[in-house]
Design a protein around this motif. Structure first.
Motif, PDB file in Angstrom:
ATOM      1  N   VAL A 111     -12.299  10.378   9.243  1.00  0.00           N
ATOM      2  CA  VAL A 111     -11.906  10.957   8.293  1.00  0.00           C
ATOM      3  C   VAL A 111     -12.877  12.159   7.984  1.00  0.00           C
ATOM      4  O   VAL A 111     -12.001  13.069   7.447  1.00  0.00           O
ATOM      5  CB  VAL A 111     -12.853   9.782   6.873  1.00  0.00           C
ATOM      6  N   GLY A 112     -13.540  12.243   8.390  1.00  0.00           N
ATOM      7  CA  GLY A 112     -14.735  13.766   8.054  1.00  0.00           C
ATOM      8  C   GLY A 112     -13.795  14.848   8.574  1.00  0.00           C
ATOM      9  O   GLY A 112     -13.748  15.713   8.988  1.00  0.00           O
ATOM     10  N   GLU A 113     -13.627  14.561  10.057  1.00  0.00           N
ATOM     11  CA  GLU A 113     -12.875  15.018  11.229  1.00  0.00           C
ATOM     12  C   GLU A 113     -11.016  15.002  10.787  1.00  0.00           C
ATOM     13  O   GLU A 113     -10.684  15.876  11.566  1.00  0.00           O
ATOM     14  CB  GLU A 113     -12.550  14.515  12.521  1.00  0.00           C
ATOM     15  N   GLY A 114     -11.150  14.869   9.584  1.00  0.00           N
ATOM     16  CA  GLY A 114      -9.826  14.563   9.530  1.00  0.00           C
ATOM     17  C   GLY A 114      -8.418  13.426  10.880  1.00  0.00           C
ATOM     18  O   GLY A 114      -7.109  14.433  10.859  1.00  0.00           O
ATOM     19  N   ARG A 115      -9.107  13.072  11.449  1.00  0.00           N
ATOM     20  CA  ARG A 115      -8.809  12.570  12.218  1.00  0.00           C
ATOM     21  C   ARG A 115      -7.835  10.917  11.368  1.00  0.00           C
ATOM     22  O   ARG A 115      -8.386  10.057  11.424  1.00  0.00           O
ATOM     23  CB  ARG A 115      -9.562  11.626  13.185  1.00  0.00           C
ATOM     24  N   LEU A 116      -7.026  10.517  10.244  1.00  0.00           N
ATOM     25  CA  LEU A 116      -6.736  10.235  10.209  1.00  0.00           C
ATOM     26  C   LEU A 116      -4.927  10.059   9.333  1.00  0.00           C
ATOM     27  O   LEU A 116      -5.039  10.923   9.393  1.00  0.00           O
ATOM     28  CB  LEU A 116      -7.489   9.658   8.282  1.00  0.00           C
ATOM     29  N   GLU A 117      -4.328   8.941   8.789  1.00  0.00           N
ATOM     30  CA  GLU A 117      -3.211   9.476   7.778  1.00  0.00           C
ATOM     31  C   GLU A 117      -2.856   8.868   7.373  1.00  0.00           C
ATOM     32  O   GLU A 117      -4.448   8.097   6.916  1.00  0.00           O
ATOM     33  CB  GLU A 117      -2.168   8.913   9.461  1.00  0.00           C
ATOM     34  N   VAL A 118      -1.992   9.286   6.415  1.00  0.00           N
ATOM     35  CA  VAL A 118      -2.401   8.680   4.888  1.00  0.00           C
ATOM     36  C   VAL A 118      -0.846   7.756   4.965  1.00  0.00           C
ATOM     37  O   VAL A 118       0.119   8.822   4.664  1.00  0.00           O
ATOM     38  CB  VAL A 118      -2.119  10.264   4.106  1.00  0.00           C
ATOM     39  N   GLU A 119      -0.906   6.777   4.247  1.00  0.00           N
ATOM     40  CA  GLU A 119      -0.032   5.709   4.099  1.00  0.00           C
ATOM     41  C   GLU A 119       0.140   5.700   2.245  1.00  0.00           C
ATOM     42  O   GLU A 119      -0.452   5.202   1.967  1.00  0.00           O
ATOM     43  CB  GLU A 119      -0.373   4.265   4.754  1.00  0.00           C
ATOM     44  N   GLN A 120       1.449   6.372   1.893  1.00  0.00           N
ATOM     45  CA  GLN A 120       1.666   5.932   0.672  1.00  0.00           C
ATOM     46  C   GLN A 120       2.644   4.378   0.436  1.00  0.00           C
ATOM     47  O   GLN A 120       3.550   4.395   1.170  1.00  0.00           O
ATOM     48  CB  GLN A 120       2.977   6.542   0.331  1.00  0.00           C
ATOM     49  N   ARG A 121       2.143   3.848  -0.841  1.00  0.00           N
ATOM     50  CA  ARG A 121       1.865   3.098  -1.401  1.00  0.00           C
ATOM     51  C   ARG A 121       2.905   3.132  -2.772  1.00  0.00           C
ATOM     52  O   ARG A 121       2.756   3.848  -3.325  1.00  0.00           O
ATOM     53  CB  ARG A 121       0.639   2.336  -0.975  1.00  0.00           C
ATOM     54  N   MET A 122       4.338   2.165  -2.390  1.00  0.00           N
ATOM     55  CA  MET A 122       4.953   2.350  -4.067  1.00  0.00           C
ATOM     56  C   MET A 122       3.902   1.324  -5.383  1.00  0.00           C
ATOM     57  O   MET A 122       3.064   0.872  -4.771  1.00  0.00           O
ATOM     58  CB  MET A 122       5.796   1.215  -4.139  1.00  0.00           C
ATOM     59  N   LEU A 123       4.183   2.337  -6.260  1.00  0.00           N
ATOM     60  CA  LEU A 123       3.211   1.390  -7.306  1.00  0.00           C
ATOM     61  C   LEU A 123       4.106   0.991  -8.404  1.00  0.00           C
ATOM     62  O   LEU A 123       5.195   1.425  -8.166  1.00  0.00           O
ATOM     63  CB  LEU A 123       2.017   2.596  -8.142  1.00  0.00           C
TER      64      LEU A 123
END
Ligand SMILES: NC(=O)c1ccc[n+]([C@@H]2O[C@H](COP(=O)([O-])OP(=O)(O)OC[C@H]3O[C@@H](n4cnc5c(N)ncnc54)[C@H](O)[C@@H]3O)[C@@H](O)[C@H]2O)c1
Ligand SMILES: Nc1ncnc2c1ncn2[C@@H]1O[C@H](COP(=O)(O)OP(=O)(O)OP(=O)(O)O)[C@@H](O)[C@H]1O
Length: 356
Positions: A111-123
């Protein structure tokens, strides 16, 4: 993507969660990232999610250390202000959490190095005919096995007057909004409206409106469909309806579900993601609909929803299928399919209208 502040939501009943919290705090100290615990079990002192985030210095990442319930508590906070949420699995099922506890440090490095994806979940958001109230004696009733109650949802500040469709409540559900009988021996009778049209009047133990994420929670237990969390849908599922039509209905995201308590119905409790937030009486109604805002969940690898479904729900194969030869091959999501099975996954998503 950089994270500048972390909010920690820890399952206080698990020593392993306390240990993992220690790891998170020392990682934060080593990386000069401010980290604050957010006590979502704080006796008596619960506030709106926005206030709780503000009191914690407005973290841009919530890390939850616990099970799905702990993740849902963290998601409530994160979704209020569009922060990210990362679930570390220290629970019994861990359907919603992303990383095992042993990998918490490497997850924070990623996370600190930006090696992540953001998954969007419906609310889901919710409106009601009136403000929800939790009766004063409710807490004692509901305490068994759970933490202190959250306060009833407030009216959304920008929508005090309400307009023609009730008042908007400050609620975001990641799993579900549940309307259930309050007392064991009195079902609820409810008119159910989809996209403004009457579907049917139900007499049932409970009526659920779930997101695709929540399709594997209570709705699943009540016989509802499993819906990919990548889909947008509003899922209506009745629980033990005393009638012949007992199916789920999967509605489009722009088709709200309205539930109106009928004249001589029993009282109904309203729960949001498993937490009781109010009681409704005959004549009251709620409307549940897809929220414009989505939860932003951290993903550190490919999301293997169907693999997780198979594994966490202990799906078993048909005995006759097993007897009928070599079992269907199973391989990790991170490795290419064996042999000639590559055709089982579509290499790229065809755009609509180009399906051949
Ligand atoms: N009969 C049931 O299955 C039942 C009854 C009441 C509530 N619930 C669910 O519990 C949720 C709250 O979770 P909790 O952990 O605070 O309470 P809980 O501990 O009572 O959770 C019930 C179970 O559901 C699992 N779960 C939660 N969300 C899930 C999801 N999206 N997909 C798959 N499994 C999931 C949890 O790990 C747990 O095993 C509610 O949103 C509701 O959907 C289920
Ligand atoms: N810091 C705490 N103070 C008081 N109670 C706590 C604390 N942390 C957790 N709890 C209790 O633990 C329970 C949380 O259970 P919940 O089922 O939501 O956990 P979970 O994260 O879903 O884990 P699991 O997957 O094992 O169910 C609640 O009853 C709550 O009262």
């Amino acid at each position: 993507m950089s994270v500048s502040r972390i909010g920690l939501v820890v399952h206080g009943g698990r020593p392993e969660a306390a240990e993992a919290a220690h790891v998170v705090r020392s990682w934060c100290a080593a990386h000069s990232v401010p980290c604050r615990d957010i006590d979502v079990w704080n006796e008596g002192g619960r506030h709106s999610a926005r206030q709780e985030m503000a009191e914690a210095g407005d973290p841009d990442l919530i890390v939850t250390l616990g099970g799905d319930g702990t993740f849902l508590r963290g998601a409530r906070l994160a979704s209020a202000v569009d922060a990210l949420v990362l679930g570390v699995d220290l629970g019994r099922v861990g359907f919603l959490t992303e990383v095992p506890a042993a990998e918490v440090r490497s997850a924070l490095d990623a996370v600190g190095e930006g090696r992540l994806e953001v998954e969007q979940r419906m609310l889901l958001n919710m409106r009601a005919s009136r403000r929800l109230v939790v009766p004063s004696d409710m807490e004692a009733l509901m305490r068994y096995g759970r933490g202190p109650l959250l306060p009833p949802p407030r009216v959304r500040p920008e929508c005090e007057a309400g307009g023609e469709w009730g008042i908007a409540l400050d609620v975001s559900a990641l799993n579900d909004v549940v309307l259930e009988k309050l007392v064991r021996d009195r079902q609820v009778s409810v008119g159910v409206y989809l996209a403004g049209r009457l579907l049917a009047s139900y007499s049932a133990d409970a009526l659920l409106v779930a997101t695709p994420t929540g399709s594997t929670a209570y709705s699943f237990a009540a016989g509802g469909p499993v819906v990919s969390p990548r889909a947008d849908a509003v899922i209506f599922t009745p629980v033990a309806p005393h009638m012949t039509f007992n199916r789920s209905v999967v509605a489009a995201p722009d088709e709200p579900v309205g539930l109106r308590i009928l004249e001589r119905s029993g009282q109904a409790a309203v729960s949001i993601d498993g937490q009781v937030r109010g009681v409704l009486y005959p004549g009251d109604w709620i409307g549940v609909y897809a929220a414009p805002r989505r939860l932003r969940a951290v993903r550190l690898g490919p999301m293997d929803f169907y693999g997780r479904l198979r594994e966490r729900m202990n799906l078993t194969d048909a005995p006759a299928a097993i007897a009928d030869g070599t079992p269907a091959p199973l391989w990790p999501v991170t490795t290419p399919p064996p042999g000639d099975l590559a055709h089982l996954a579509m290499p790229e998503r065809p755009s609509l209208g180009r399906l051949e």
